[in-house]
Design an enzyme around this catalytic site. Structure first.
Site, short mmCIF file in Angstrom:
data_model
loop_
_atom_site.label_atom_id
_atom_site.label_comp_id
_atom_site.label_asym_id
_atom_site.label_seq_id
_atom_site.Cartn_x
_atom_site.Cartn_y
_atom_site.Cartn_z
N ASP A 267 -5.07 -8.42 -0.88
CA ASP A 267 -6.01 -7.37 -1.04
C ASP A 267 -6.40 -6.78 0.28
O ASP A 267 -6.30 -7.25 1.34
CB ASP A 267 -7.32 -7.65 -1.73
CG ASP A 267 -7.08 -8.13 -3.16
OD1 ASP A 267 -5.93 -8.10 -3.67
OD2 ASP A 267 -8.08 -8.27 -3.85
N ASP A 268 -6.68 -5.55 0.19
CA ASP A 268 -7.50 -4.67 1.21
C ASP A 268 -6.33 -4.06 2.39
O ASP A 268 -6.79 -3.24 3.17
CB ASP A 268 -8.50 -5.40 2.06
CG ASP A 268 -9.62 -5.96 0.94
OD1 ASP A 268 -9.52 -5.24 -0.28
OD2 ASP A 268 -10.53 -6.54 1.36
N HIS B 128 -11.96 1.78 -1.14
CA HIS B 128 -12.66 0.36 -1.49
C HIS B 128 -14.13 0.46 -1.40
O HIS B 128 -14.74 -0.26 -0.49
CB HIS B 128 -12.20 -0.56 -0.49
CG HIS B 128 -12.23 -1.93 -0.77
ND1 HIS B 128 -13.54 -2.60 -0.88
CD2 HIS B 128 -11.44 -3.07 -0.97
CE1 HIS B 128 -13.16 -3.77 -1.26
NE2 HIS B 128 -11.92 -4.00 -1.34
N HIS C 156 -5.57 -0.67 -5.35
CA HIS C 156 -7.07 -1.42 -4.90
C HIS C 156 -8.11 -0.53 -4.44
O HIS C 156 -8.70 -0.55 -3.81
CB HIS C 156 -6.74 -2.36 -3.82
CG HIS C 156 -7.83 -3.58 -3.86
ND1 HIS C 156 -8.54 -3.88 -4.87
CD2 HIS C 156 -8.66 -3.92 -2.62
CE1 HIS C 156 -9.54 -4.57 -4.52
NE2 HIS C 156 -9.55 -4.67 -3.24
N HIS D 96 -6.80 -11.97 1.36
CA HIS D 96 -6.94 -10.50 2.03
C HIS D 96 -6.00 -10.76 3.14
O HIS D 96 -5.95 -11.42 4.07
CB HIS D 96 -8.15 -10.53 2.33
CG HIS D 96 -9.19 -10.37 1.08
ND1 HIS D 96 -9.45 -11.64 0.54
CD2 HIS D 96 -9.65 -9.34 0.53
CE1 HIS D 96 -10.26 -11.23 -0.45
NE2 HIS D 96 -10.35 -9.97 -0.48
ZN ZN Z 1 -10.73 -5.78 -1.76
#
Ligand code: ZN
Length: 485
Positions: free
Chosen positions: A284-285, A339, A335, A428
């Protein structure tokens, strides 16, 4: 002392009121008991071939609990899935259309059980799906027969000779006459099924093959315009031998007949990876230079695939990393654009914008929009789910807590201890410690026999449809446990 005074004239109504109250209490008790009897089972349920699996979820006010056969043959399984989901979708529509004022709240359940029979030396299978739909206590049952041979869904004309339909109908009618269950129906219905059955093939398409019998399921609502109710008539194969076309099937269940075989003699193609334990690593991210590229190198080295839930702002910053992810066979998930810590505090419009803006950016870079969404922090309340209802929402089953520990050994330990077949692992690709951990995580999982696949691929291989508006934690097929009504 308090004296209860009842006028003589009023005694009868009071008595009636007491009786009514008593009856209501009994009725209430029956309904409460019925609430806990959701399961049902076909009598003398036969499951000759395939394994039983269960799909359970809640979607738009409807609970479904579908027990269905799984054969691990893509062609057959995908058709069965398609039919199941169209049944569920129809029920969801029906539920949405019902009069909200009149409807008793909440209870809308669809259940199923099934039977399977093998024929043509195991190259053919006959599936009988039995559905029970319960909407606020209104119960409707439905029978759907599906017959496959060499991976092909067979129709009436694949099995029966077109010039013998009248003979077949006569044989069905003789069975109806003999069957005790239909006596009442024959006597009392103004147009009994006996008279209503003609050589109209559309009434005969719902057929199945059993060991000694051919079964025909009739939807009475189609014939009599009554409420939906199915009756099934069994006709001995021996009585209709002349009617079979003998292409896919003849009266001897074990004598193989030709049909349209696939190139090799095995009936159907099998995806080998489906038999292996699967894990979906997710990052993620990102993307982030100096982290994502190292992770991509490691995945490539080990012939492994993963899913990247990217943030729009980062995708704008590092479009080349996004392109590389796609080029090397990984999956891209949405995502959000910027964020936010959680979506639960945003308005529905803002949530939609977060998803939509990111989808547009991703599309502008790689040419397609992501099919799955992961929400920041995994916090999805009703508002969030309904704002993202156009996508399956992917949570995780293993949290490496790499975002908290910033430690490669701790991240590795978490994966080693907690990961198993069907798991979705959260990491991540903005943490250098995660890129470091990955260097040992991937080869170790591979050496344990795990196949590392993308999220969508894992669900496909496990024969689970990723449905829009549903939250998933792992690709889990619950083994079917027997239930009784
Ligand atoms: Zn995230």
């Amino acid at each position: 002392m308090v004296k209860i005074f009842v006028d003589r004239k009023k005694r009868l109504p009071v008595f009636l009121a007491l009786i009514m109250t008593f009856l209501f209490v009994i009725l209430g008790l029956i309904l409460v008991t019925a609430k806990f009897k959701n399961g049902f089972k076909i009598k003398d349920c036969v499951k000759e071939i395939g394994t039983a699996q269960m799909l359970t979820a809640q979607k738009k006010g409807v609970t479904y609990k579908i027990k269905f056969p799984y054969f691990n043959y893509k062609d057959v399984d995908s058709i069965i899935h398609e039919k199941i989901y169209s049944e569920i979708e129809d029920f969801i529509k029906e539920n949405a259309n019902r009069d909200v004022k009149k409807a008793k709240p909440k209870k809308a359940v669809i259940l199923s059980d099934f039977q399977t029979f093998a024929f043509n030396n195991n190259c053919g299978v006959s599936v009988q799906m039995q559905y029970l739909k319960n909407m606020s206590g209104k119960k409707v049952s439905k029978t759907v027969n599906l017959v496959f041979c060499y991976g092909k869904l067979l129709s009436f004309k694949d099995i029966f000779k077109q010039d013998k339909i009248q003979d077949l109908v006569n044989a069905i009618k003789s069975e109806i006459k003999l069957d005790k269950r239909f006596r009442f129906m024959l006597k009392n219905r103004p147009f009994s099924i006996y008279n209503a059955l003609t050589d109209d093939v559309s009434n005969l398409e719902n057929f199945g093959i059993e060991k000694d019998n051919i079964i025909f399921s009739f939807d009475l609502s189609k014939i009599f315009k009554e409420k939906q109710e199915f009756i099934t008539v069994s006709v001995p194969k021996s009585a209709i031998v002349e009617c079979f076309s003998n292409v896919y099937f003849n009266s001897n269940p074990n004598e193989r007949v030709s049909g349209e075989k696939t190139s090799n003699d095995t009936p159907l193609e099998k995806d080998e990876r489906a038999d292996k334990p699967l894990i979906a690593l997710t990052f993620d991210d990102g993307p982030k230079e100096g982290v994502t590229d190292i992770i991509l190198d490691e995945l490539k080295k080990n012939n492994a695939h993963a899913t990247f839930f990217v943030v729009g702002k980062s995708a704008e910053q590092f479009p080349d990393l996004l392109k590389r992810e796609v080029a090397e066979g990984h999956e891209i998930g949405n995502h959000t654009y910027s964020h936010p810590t959680t979506l639960t505090h945003l308005s529905s419009t803002d949530i939609e914008q977060q998803i939509e803006n990111n989808a547009k950016i991703i599309e502008s870079v790689i040419g397609s929009r992501p099919a799955i969404v992961r929400v920041p922090g995994g916090s999805a309340n009703k508002k969030v789910i309904s704002a993202i209802e156009a996508y399956p929402i992917i949570h995780w089953s293993v949290d490496t807590r790499d975002w908290q520990t910033h430690s490669a050994p701790a991240t590795k330990r978490e994966v080693n201890q907690s990961s198993g077949d069907g798991d979705i692992v959260l990491m991540h690709d903005i943490r250098p410690s995660t890129a470091e951990a990955i260097k040992t995580i991937i080869p170790e999982l591979k050496s344990k026999g795990f196949e590392l696949v993308t999220v969508s691929e894992m669900f496909r291989l496990k024969n689970i449809n990723l449905e829009k508006g549903v939250v998933y934690h792992k690709a889990e097929i619950k083994e079917c446990e027997e239930e009784s009504a």
